[in-house]
Write a protein that holds these residues in place. Structure first.
Motif, PDB file in Angstrom:
ATOM      1  N   ILE A  19       0.845  -1.184   0.000  1.00  0.00           N
ATOM      2  CA  ILE A  19       0.000   0.000   0.000  1.00  0.00           C
ATOM      3  C   ILE A  19       0.879   1.232   0.000  1.00  0.00           C
ATOM      4  CG2 ILE A  19      -1.726   1.319   1.282  1.00  0.00           C
ATOM      5  CD1 ILE A  19      -2.820  -1.312   2.314  1.00  0.00           C
ATOM      6  N   ALA A  20       0.614   2.143  -0.925  1.00  0.00           N
ATOM      7  CA  ALA A  20       1.324   3.411  -0.995  1.00  0.00           C
ATOM      8  C   ALA A  20       0.359   4.528  -0.610  1.00  0.00           C
ATOM      9  CB  ALA A  20       1.875   3.648  -2.400  1.00  0.00           C
ATOM     10  N   VAL A  21       0.806   5.404   0.267  1.00  0.00           N
ATOM     11  CA  VAL A  21      -0.023   6.520   0.724  1.00  0.00           C
ATOM     12  C   VAL A  21       0.583   7.816   0.204  1.00  0.00           C
ATOM     13  CG1 VAL A  21      -1.019   7.709   2.706  1.00  0.00           C
ATOM     14  CG2 VAL A  21      -0.653   5.233   2.798  1.00  0.00           C
ATOM     15  N   VAL A  22      -0.083   8.458  -0.741  1.00  0.00           N
ATOM     16  CA  VAL A  22       0.381   9.723  -1.299  1.00  0.00           C
ATOM     17  C   VAL A  22      -0.181  10.845  -0.425  1.00  0.00           C
ATOM     18  CG1 VAL A  22       0.399  11.240  -3.301  1.00  0.00           C
ATOM     19  CG2 VAL A  22       0.459   8.750  -3.616  1.00  0.00           C
ATOM     20  N   GLY A  23       0.720  11.624   0.153  1.00  0.00           N
ATOM     21  CA  GLY A  23       0.342  12.564   1.199  1.00  0.00           C
ATOM     22  C   GLY A  23       0.620  11.957   2.555  1.00  0.00           C
ATOM     23  N   GLY A  24       1.566  11.035   2.569  1.00  0.00           N
ATOM     24  CA  GLY A  24       1.875  10.285   3.782  1.00  0.00           C
ATOM     25  C   GLY A  24       2.483  11.106   4.890  1.00  0.00           C
ATOM     26  N   GLY A  25       2.888  12.350   4.604  1.00  0.00           N
ATOM     27  CA  GLY A  25       3.438  13.211   5.628  1.00  0.00           C
ATOM     28  C   GLY A  25       2.383  13.950   6.427  1.00  0.00           C
ATOM     29  N   SER A  26       1.116  13.683   6.142  1.00  0.00           N
ATOM     30  CA  SER A  26       0.033  14.332   6.875  1.00  0.00           C
ATOM     31  C   SER A  26       0.073  13.962   8.353  1.00  0.00           C
ATOM     32  CB  SER A  26      -1.319  13.910   6.288  1.00  0.00           C
ATOM     33  OG  SER A  26      -2.394  14.272   7.138  1.00  0.00           O
ATOM     34  N   THR A  27      -0.296  14.914   9.214  1.00  0.00           N
ATOM     35  CA  THR A  27      -0.367  14.587  10.640  1.00  0.00           C
ATOM     36  C   THR A  27      -1.463  13.576  10.915  1.00  0.00           C
ATOM     37  OG1 THR A  27      -1.830  16.492  11.035  1.00  0.00           O
ATOM     38  CG2 THR A  27       0.546  16.814  11.387  1.00  0.00           C
ATOM     39  N   TYR A  28      -2.350  13.347   9.946  1.00  0.00           N
ATOM     40  CA  TYR A  28      -3.408  12.369  10.147  1.00  0.00           C
ATOM     41  C   TYR A  28      -2.974  10.950   9.787  1.00  0.00           C
ATOM     42  CZ  TYR A  28      -8.132  10.953  11.091  1.00  0.00           C
ATOM     43  OH  TYR A  28      -9.224  10.366  11.669  1.00  0.00           O
ATOM     44  N   THR A  29      -1.831  10.809   9.120  1.00  0.00           N
ATOM     45  CA  THR A  29      -1.360   9.491   8.698  1.00  0.00           C
ATOM     46  C   THR A  29      -1.259   8.486   9.847  1.00  0.00           C
ATOM     47  OG1 THR A  29      -0.245  10.340   6.734  1.00  0.00           O
ATOM     48  CG2 THR A  29       0.567   8.267   7.624  1.00  0.00           C
ATOM     49  N   PRO A  30      -0.810   8.874  11.049  1.00  0.00           N
ATOM     50  CA  PRO A  30      -0.763   7.891  12.139  1.00  0.00           C
ATOM     51  C   PRO A  30      -2.110   7.243  12.455  1.00  0.00           C
ATOM     52  CG  PRO A  30       0.618   9.749  12.689  1.00  0.00           C
ATOM     53  CD  PRO A  30      -0.108  10.127  11.438  1.00  0.00           C
ATOM     54  N   GLU A  31      -3.197   7.966  12.229  1.00  0.00           N
ATOM     55  CA  GLU A  31      -4.523   7.353  12.404  1.00  0.00           C
ATOM     56  C   GLU A  31      -4.704   6.222  11.398  1.00  0.00           C
ATOM     57  OE1 GLU A  31      -8.413   6.251  13.109  1.00  0.00           O
ATOM     58  OE2 GLU A  31      -7.152   7.498  14.386  1.00  0.00           O
ATOM     59  N   LEU A  32      -4.314   6.469  10.159  1.00  0.00           N
ATOM     60  CA  LEU A  32      -4.417   5.445   9.122  1.00  0.00           C
ATOM     61  C   LEU A  32      -3.525   4.254   9.444  1.00  0.00           C
ATOM     62  CD1 LEU A  32      -5.490   4.664   6.291  1.00  0.00           C
ATOM     63  CD2 LEU A  32      -3.508   5.848   5.335  1.00  0.00           C
ATOM     64  N   VAL A  33      -2.295   4.521   9.856  1.00  0.00           N
ATOM     65  CA  VAL A  33      -1.343   3.450  10.178  1.00  0.00           C
ATOM     66  C   VAL A  33      -1.844   2.637  11.366  1.00  0.00           C
ATOM     67  CG1 VAL A  33       1.015   2.955  10.932  1.00  0.00           C
ATOM     68  CG2 VAL A  33       0.594   4.723   9.199  1.00  0.00           C
ATOM     69  N   ASP A  34      -2.444   3.312  12.342  1.00  0.00           N
ATOM     70  CA  ASP A  34      -3.034   2.606  13.474  1.00  0.00           C
ATOM     71  C   ASP A  34      -4.091   1.616  13.000  1.00  0.00           C
ATOM     72  OD1 ASP A  34      -3.600   2.607  16.605  1.00  0.00           O
ATOM     73  OD2 ASP A  34      -5.547   2.783  15.607  1.00  0.00           O
ATOM     74  N   GLY A  35      -4.883   2.019  12.010  1.00  0.00           N
ATOM     75  CA  GLY A  35      -5.892   1.112  11.464  1.00  0.00           C
ATOM     76  C   GLY A  35      -5.270  -0.087  10.777  1.00  0.00           C
ATOM     77  N   PHE A  36      -4.231   0.134   9.991  1.00  0.00           N
ATOM     78  CA  PHE A  36      -3.541  -0.991   9.349  1.00  0.00           C
ATOM     79  C   PHE A  36      -2.926  -1.916  10.392  1.00  0.00           C
ATOM     80  CE2 PHE A  36      -3.008   1.907   5.525  1.00  0.00           C
ATOM     81  CZ  PHE A  36      -3.938   1.230   4.764  1.00  0.00           C
ATOM     82  N   ALA A  37      -2.367  -1.314  11.451  1.00  0.00           N
ATOM     83  CA  ALA A  37      -1.722  -2.123  12.487  1.00  0.00           C
ATOM     84  C   ALA A  37      -2.726  -3.011  13.207  1.00  0.00           C
ATOM     85  CB  ALA A  37      -1.014  -1.207  13.486  1.00  0.00           C
ATOM     86  N   ARG A  38      -3.935  -2.500  13.440  1.00  0.00           N
ATOM     87  CA  ARG A  38      -4.944  -3.252  14.184  1.00  0.00           C
ATOM     88  C   ARG A  38      -5.767  -4.184  13.306  1.00  0.00           C
ATOM     89  NH1 ARG A  38      -8.867  -0.446  15.553  1.00  0.00           N
ATOM     90  NH2 ARG A  38      -8.344   1.558  14.574  1.00  0.00           N
ATOM     91  N   LEU A  39      -6.044  -3.731  12.060  1.00  0.00           N
ATOM     92  CA  LEU A  39      -7.065  -4.402  11.255  1.00  0.00           C
ATOM     93  C   LEU A  39      -6.561  -4.904   9.911  1.00  0.00           C
ATOM     94  CD1 LEU A  39      -9.781  -1.642  11.848  1.00  0.00           C
ATOM     95  CD2 LEU A  39      -9.568  -3.804  13.095  1.00  0.00           C
ATOM     96  N   GLY A  40      -5.287  -4.711   9.608  1.00  0.00           N
ATOM     97  CA  GLY A  40      -4.794  -5.026   8.265  1.00  0.00           C
ATOM     98  C   GLY A  40      -3.710  -6.070   8.210  1.00  0.00           C
ATOM     99  N   PRO A  41      -3.989  -7.306   8.594  1.00  0.00           N
ATOM    100  CA  PRO A  41      -2.943  -8.331   8.534  1.00  0.00           C
ATOM    101  C   PRO A  41      -2.469  -8.631   7.119  1.00  0.00           C
ATOM    102  CG  PRO A  41      -5.093  -9.323   8.958  1.00  0.00           C
ATOM    103  CD  PRO A  41      -5.273  -7.847   9.091  1.00  0.00           C
ATOM    104  N   MET A  42      -3.311  -8.271   6.107  1.00  0.00           N
ATOM    105  CA  MET A  42      -2.936  -8.556   4.721  1.00  0.00           C
ATOM    106  C   MET A  42      -1.865  -7.600   4.197  1.00  0.00           C
ATOM    107  SD  MET A  42      -5.671  -6.547   5.107  1.00  0.00           S
ATOM    108  CE  MET A  42      -6.521  -5.108   4.467  1.00  0.00           C
ATOM    109  N   VAL A  43      -1.583  -6.520   4.936  1.00  0.00           N
ATOM    110  CA  VAL A  43      -0.601  -5.534   4.493  1.00  0.00           C
ATOM    111  C   VAL A  43       0.806  -6.046   4.781  1.00  0.00           C
ATOM    112  CG1 VAL A  43       0.213  -3.164   4.723  1.00  0.00           C
ATOM    113  CG2 VAL A  43      -2.239  -3.669   4.947  1.00  0.00           C
ATOM    114  N   THR A  44       1.613  -6.168   3.740  1.00  0.00           N
ATOM    115  CA  THR A  44       2.995  -6.624   3.902  1.00  0.00           C
ATOM    116  C   THR A  44       4.006  -5.504   3.718  1.00  0.00           C
ATOM    117  OG1 THR A  44       3.062  -7.246   1.560  1.00  0.00           O
ATOM    118  CG2 THR A  44       2.449  -8.966   3.143  1.00  0.00           C
ATOM    119  N   GLU A  45       3.586  -4.434   3.038  1.00  0.00           N
ATOM    120  CA  GLU A  45       4.484  -3.313   2.811  1.00  0.00           C
ATOM    121  C   GLU A  45       3.667  -2.030   2.777  1.00  0.00           C
ATOM    122  OE1 GLU A  45       7.884  -1.773  -0.423  1.00  0.00           O
ATOM    123  OE2 GLU A  45       6.864  -3.705  -0.675  1.00  0.00           O
TER     124      GLU A  45
END
Length: 418
Positions: A3-29
């Protein structure tokens, strides 16, 4: 899955990453992409700590090189803000000088954002087409989502627009009803940031009438509208409808305090300082005030469904109309509840819209068509015509004044206006 996040420097990105960490086991990169290198380094390092805290095995890295970041990506999530918070503050300010609401996604401010954003998103998408996997999805969370998604689809990209409004209602309704959010299926319909919740099904039974009886004060307060309006409509409008239903109140209130953009800019400065703390490993409570509630759950859930991990889930998405709303052309982009699978979203059946809703949707759709034309081809007259068509502007003297102010405030980001 990469998964590539364009605009990944947003202060809101940690919210998105938290979601992947909790709910996204399919994410490898996971790769975060942003031209603001210093900011990206801070956010990226914090995001890595979040993944580590949850024990998530995904590789995470960050870069300012768009080509490298999206190469071989399965999903590219776009969440950029052209011009940053300074441009947002201008969008929220110059319309007030003409007696119009200042807001970043609707009215003159929304048009200003669309003009800056559409060309940049299309440039990003062209790189995605060349470098990502052939079947990669582009998920657009960049506002104005409906107009941006229409631009992507018209260029032939495999794209879907995402908004967090419906998932917020689903969570609130579920709490009121004492059920799990997954048990609530909404009839969510309209255009992006112009939607209504017209039903809330639990086990096939519409519970919205019960909610409008037993929880009317809470629901009205959540959308910043009077109780009698919800009762009259028989539904729950998005809080963005308050800019239409109570336009003058918003103009009066905006004159007495800082804009939302100014408050967010201050919040972002604080958040970045917090993210610098190498002992911080979980998203701070302040991030919850940043906006975009449940964005991470919405994004992770949609990505999972589009890759066949959860074919039964319903999501709020921006997709082609294709006959769903018979009063709009098939190629219009609407926001509706849809069941997403690896083949793409399938819109759920909806009940016919009454004239007050269908009339407003048609009116704003007409503006969006003109806004997209102005974003793609530029020109003062196209900007003026789009403003003239918007129900929050309408009068030709205001439209002319707003067009000039918009172009002056956004000239640095409008190649055709320099």
């Amino acid at each position: 899955m990469k998964i590539a996040v364009v605009g990944g420097g947003s202060t809101y990105t940690p919210e998105l990453v938290d979601g992947f960490a909790r709910l996204g086991p399919m994410v490898t990169e996971l790769v975060l992409i942003d031209p603001a290198a210093e900011r990206l380094e801070i956010v990226g390092a914090f995001a890595a700590r979040i993944l580590s805290r949850y024990g998530h095995a995904a590789k995470i890295w960050w870069t300012s090189d768009l080509d490298a970041g999206v190469t071989d990506a399965d999903v590219v999530l776009i969440q950029l803000r052209v011009g940053g918070q300074n441009a947002r503050i201008q969008d929220e300010t110059f319309p007030l000088e003409c007696g119009c609401v200042g807001q970043e996604t609707t009215g003159a401010g929304g048009l200003a954002k669309a003009l800056r954003t559409v060309p940049i998103v299309l440039d990003v998408a062209s790189v995605v087409r060349r470098r990502a996997r052939p079947d990669a999805w582009i998920i657009d969370f960049t506002n104005p989502v409906g107009i941006v998604t229409r631009a992507l689809l018209d260029e032939g990209h495999r794209a879907v627009g995402l908004c967090n409004v419906a998932i917020g209602f689903q969570r609130r309704f579920a709490g009121h009803l004492g059920v799990e959010p997954s048990q609530v299926t909404l009839e969510h319909v309209g255009l992006n940031h112009l939607t209504w919740e017209r039903a809330a099904y639990v086990d096939g039974v519409d519970r919205l009438p019960d909610l409008l009886t037993s929880h009317l004060p809470e629901l009205a307060a959540q959308v910043h509208l009077p109780e009698h309006l919800l009762t009259t409509l028989g539904n729950v409008p998005s809080y963005y409808l308050s800019y239409f239903y109570e336009h003058d109140r918003h103009v009066r209130e905006a004159a007495n305090g800082p804009t939302r953009g100014q408050r967010v800019a201050e919040m972002e400065a604080t958040l970045l300082e917090m993210y610098r703390d190498v002992t911080l490993t979980e998203k701070p409570a302040l991030l919850g005030q940043r906006g975009g509630a449940y964005y991470s759950e919405a994004a992770v859930g949609l990505i999972a469904s589009l890759h066949g991990y959860d074919d039964n889930a319903v999501h709020s998405v921006n997709v082609r109309n294709q006959g769903t709303l018979p009063f709009l052309p098939d190629d219009a982009v609407i926001e509706v509840s849809a069941r997403a699978t690896a083949a793409g979203p399938t819109v759920l059946p909806i009940n016919p819209l009454p004239p007050d809703l269908s009339g407003l949707v048609t009116h704003v759709w007409g503006y969006e068509e003109l806004a997209l034309d102005a974003a793609l081809r530029g020109g003062r007259e196209r900007v003026y015509r789009a403003l003239l068509a918007h129900p929050l502007v309408g009068q030709h003297t205001q439209a002319a004044d707003l067009a000039d102010r918009l172009i002056a405030s956004g000239r640095d980001h409008l190649a055709w206006a320099r």
